[in-house]
Design a protein around this motif. Structure first.
Motif, short mmCIF file in Angstrom:
data_model
loop_
_atom_site.label_atom_id
_atom_site.label_comp_id
_atom_site.label_asym_id
_atom_site.label_seq_id
_atom_site.Cartn_x
_atom_site.Cartn_y
_atom_site.Cartn_z
N GLU A 154 0.83 -1.21 0.00
CA GLU A 154 0.00 0.00 0.00
C GLU A 154 0.86 1.25 0.00
O GLU A 154 0.54 2.24 -0.68
N THR A 155 1.95 1.22 0.76
CA THR A 155 2.87 2.37 0.79
C THR A 155 3.48 2.57 -0.59
O THR A 155 3.58 3.71 -1.09
N VAL A 156 3.90 1.48 -1.22
CA VAL A 156 4.49 1.58 -2.55
C VAL A 156 3.48 2.13 -3.55
O VAL A 156 3.81 2.99 -4.38
N LYS A 157 2.24 1.66 -3.45
CA LYS A 157 1.20 2.14 -4.37
C LYS A 157 0.96 3.64 -4.19
O LYS A 157 0.80 4.38 -5.18
N THR A 158 0.96 4.09 -2.94
CA THR A 158 0.77 5.52 -2.67
C THR A 158 1.89 6.33 -3.30
O THR A 158 1.65 7.37 -3.93
N VAL A 159 3.13 5.86 -3.14
CA VAL A 159 4.29 6.57 -3.72
C VAL A 159 4.22 6.53 -5.24
O VAL A 159 4.48 7.53 -5.92
N ARG A 160 3.85 5.39 -5.79
CA ARG A 160 3.76 5.25 -7.24
C ARG A 160 2.71 6.22 -7.81
O ARG A 160 2.97 6.91 -8.78
N ASP A 161 1.55 6.23 -7.18
CA ASP A 161 0.47 7.10 -7.65
C ASP A 161 0.85 8.58 -7.52
O ASP A 161 0.52 9.40 -8.38
N GLY A 162 1.57 8.90 -6.43
CA GLY A 162 1.95 10.28 -6.21
C GLY A 162 3.03 10.79 -7.13
O GLY A 162 3.23 12.01 -7.27
N SER A 163 3.77 9.86 -7.76
CA SER A 163 4.87 10.28 -8.65
C SER A 163 4.71 9.69 -10.05
O SER A 163 5.69 9.53 -10.77
N LYS A 164 3.47 9.40 -10.43
CA LYS A 164 3.23 8.73 -11.71
C LYS A 164 3.63 9.56 -12.92
O LYS A 164 3.88 9.03 -14.00
N ASP A 165 3.68 10.89 -12.75
CA ASP A 165 4.05 11.75 -13.88
C ASP A 165 5.56 11.90 -14.05
O ASP A 165 6.02 12.50 -15.02
N ARG A 166 6.31 11.37 -13.11
CA ARG A 166 7.77 11.50 -13.18
C ARG A 166 8.32 10.54 -14.24
O ARG A 166 8.06 9.34 -14.21
N ALA A 167 9.12 11.07 -15.16
CA ALA A 167 9.68 10.25 -16.24
C ALA A 167 11.19 10.07 -16.10
O ALA A 167 11.77 9.20 -16.74
N GLN A 168 11.84 10.89 -15.29
CA GLN A 168 13.30 10.85 -15.15
C GLN A 168 13.70 10.28 -13.79
O GLN A 168 12.94 10.37 -12.82
N PRO A 169 14.90 9.70 -13.69
CA PRO A 169 15.38 9.24 -12.38
C PRO A 169 15.68 10.44 -11.47
O PRO A 169 15.84 11.56 -11.94
N TRP A 170 15.76 10.17 -10.19
CA TRP A 170 16.10 11.22 -9.23
C TRP A 170 17.53 11.68 -9.45
O TRP A 170 18.41 10.88 -9.72
N ASN A 171 17.75 12.98 -9.28
CA ASN A 171 19.09 13.54 -9.44
C ASN A 171 19.84 13.47 -8.12
O ASN A 171 20.07 14.48 -7.44
N GLY A 172 20.22 12.30 -7.72
CA GLY A 172 21.05 12.05 -6.55
C GLY A 172 20.71 12.87 -5.33
O GLY A 172 19.54 13.06 -4.98
N ASP A 173 21.76 13.36 -4.66
CA ASP A 173 21.60 14.13 -3.42
C ASP A 173 20.69 15.34 -3.60
O ASP A 173 19.92 15.68 -2.70
N ASP A 174 20.80 16.00 -4.74
CA ASP A 174 20.07 17.25 -4.94
C ASP A 174 18.57 17.09 -4.75
O ASP A 174 17.93 17.92 -4.11
N GLU A 175 18.00 16.04 -5.31
CA GLU A 175 16.55 15.85 -5.20
C GLU A 175 16.15 14.96 -4.03
O GLU A 175 15.14 15.22 -3.36
#
Length: 200
Positions: A173-194
């Motif tokens: 359920e936690t994973v689903k919440t995170v997935r739904d909340g970031s579904k528009d993200r197409a790029q990987p996280w920019n390391g420490d900065d993000e």
């Protein structure tokens, strides 16, 4: 006349020119091949591939089929997913490879609040990431299209409770919440900065 006699005598002394004759396969070879063929066919019909399992390596069909996944409604094996997807980089001990792949053992990112590890696994990382005071400059692939919510929860729960780590399990359920909340993200996280902002 004398020349003809000499020529005729010379021809008789010479062996005939070699030429190919009709020489059939020796009967002994034919007999051996026939016996081998008869034995092979007999062996196929006389063998019993469904003999008692105790005569073999004692594996059952349930063992060979493996553990059911989330799609089948069963428990997901986090250790199995780790072995298939993560072990090449982070190693069997979770210690990673010094200077190349960061450790998961004692990692502040692994032990962070429950929403952060799923964010990392779902979208991956690129650029500089500091783990336990050491900077790593590489990339981690995204698993959002490769693993289900239950599989991500299982592998993260496995990592958070192994390699000397002791953190709460992560639920699907936690994973689903995170997935739904970031579904528009197409790029990987920019390391420490993000990721530092998500850590707060």
């Amino acid at each position: 006349m004398i020349q003809d006699l000499r020529k005729d005598g010379a021809q008789r002394r010479e062996n005939p020119d070699p030429h190919e004759k009709n020489r059939p396969v020796p009967r002994i070879i034919l007999a051996m091949v026939s016996l081998l063929l008869i034995w092979a066919v007999s062996y196929i019909f006389m063998s019993h591939p469904n003999d008692d399992a105790s005569l073999g390596d004692s594996r059952t069909m349930a063992t060979l089929e493996g553990k059911p996944g989330a799609k089948a409604g069963g428990a997901v094996d986090g250790a199995q997913i780790y072995a298939a997807q993560c072990i090449a980089c982070h190693q069997a001990t979770g210690a990673g490879l010094p200077g190349v792949f960061p450790p998961l053992a004692g990692s502040e990112w692994v032990l962070a609040k429950e929403s952060l590890p799923p964010s990392i696994v779902l979208h991956g990382i690129t650029g500089k990431l500091t783990v336990k005071g050491t900077a790593y400059d590489g990339s981690m692939p995204s698993f959002k299209d490769k693993l289900s919510d239950a599989e991500i929860a299982a592998v993260l729960s496995y990592v958070r409770s192994n390699f000397g780590n002791s953190a709460a399990k992560i639920t699907p359920e936690t994973v689903k919440t995170v997935r739904d909340g970031s579904k528009d993200r197409a790029q990987p996280w920019n390391g420490d900065d993000e990721l530092a902002k998500l850590k707060e």
